[in-house]
Design a protein around this motif. Structure first.
Motif, PDB file in Angstrom:
ATOM      1  N   SER A 222      -3.823  -7.363   7.867  1.00  0.00           N
ATOM      2  CA  SER A 222      -4.976  -7.147   6.991  1.00  0.00           C
ATOM      3  C   SER A 222      -6.157  -7.906   7.570  1.00  0.00           C
ATOM      4  O   SER A 222      -6.005  -8.876   8.305  1.00  0.00           O
TER       5      SER A 222
ATOM      6  N   PRO B  50       0.822  -1.218   0.000  1.00  0.00           N
ATOM      7  CA  PRO B  50       0.000   0.000   0.000  1.00  0.00           C
ATOM      8  C   PRO B  50       0.854   1.264   0.000  1.00  0.00           C
ATOM      9  O   PRO B  50       1.966   1.273   0.552  1.00  0.00           O
TER      10      PRO B  50
ATOM     11  N   TRP C 290      -5.022  -2.961   7.406  1.00  0.00           N
ATOM     12  CA  TRP C 290      -5.567  -2.588   6.094  1.00  0.00           C
ATOM     13  C   TRP C 290      -6.689  -3.549   5.723  1.00  0.00           C
ATOM     14  O   TRP C 290      -6.677  -4.714   6.154  1.00  0.00           O
TER      15      TRP C 290
END
Length: 209
Positions: free
Chosen positions: A134, A113, A183
């Motif tokens: 994540s 990212p 994320w």
């Protein structure tokens, strides 16, 4: 406990590529083609805008990476002891250039990212360690310990841990109370390439971007 520090995009970063890639038939996964370029080129595209100096952790002849113009640092321990040895190489390199933290990413994660560095800095735990994570479609949190922000102050303890034959990354990180930067995981920005099927999925994902 570490003192709060302002976020920066000039942190040194090391790409961990010291594994043997046995599930891919051996060789260097970061040099595999992805979308007409090496996987390492994609990692660098994502990493360089948000980092300072970048180096590569890889074993064997460093000349095979010469085209990338990166410093190459091998594991300081023999027999490929795993990703913690790559983290130690990163900490040793960072200490040598006078840094107090170093960012690590895996060499087979081509979809990093763009806010990785800033969010890891914001997530640092009480000892300065932060790891990427994540959230799966099912709502579970998946840690990615090879993608993290590591304080150089952990260097001696990590060296002693490896010298004692302890190689489990999650055991080491848990001892140092990492903060997690989370994320969304669909698609997962930290998806890595372990098998030919993973590579095929990455090709399709890249083509869809």
């Amino acid at each position: 406990m570490t003192s709060p520090q302002p976020p920066t995009t000039t942190l040194p970063a090391m790409i961990l590529a010291g594994g043997r890639a046995t599930r891919m038939g051996g060789g260097d996964k970061p040099l595999l083609p992805l979308g007409g370029r090496s996987m390492l080129a994609h990692v660098l595209d994502r990493l360089r805008p948000q980092a300072g100096p970048v180096a590569l952790n890889a074993n064997g002849d460093p000349a095979r990476f010469a085209a990338f113009g990166l410093p190459v640092r091998a594991d300081s321990l023999p027999d490929h002891p795993g990703p913690l040895a790559g983290v130690l190489a990163a900490l040793d390199w960072a200490a040598g250039i006078g840094a107090d933290h170093v960012l690590t990413v895996a060499g087979d994660t081509p979809f990093l990212p763009p806010d990785l560095t800033l969010r890891l800095q914001a997530a640092r735990g009480p000892r300065g360690l932060a790891l990427a994570a994540s959230r799966t479609p099912g709502g579970e949190t998946r840690e990615h310990p090879t993608v993290g922000l590591w304080p150089v102050a952990l260097r001696d303890d990590l060296a002693a841990t490896l010298a004692a034959g302890q190689r489990r990354m999650r055991v080491f990180t848990a001892r140092h109370q990492p903060g997690l930067a989370l994320w969304p995981g669909d698609p997962d920005p930290f998806a890595n390439i372990n098998t030919p099927d993973d590579l095929a999925r990455a090709e399709a994902r890249l083509a869809a971007l």
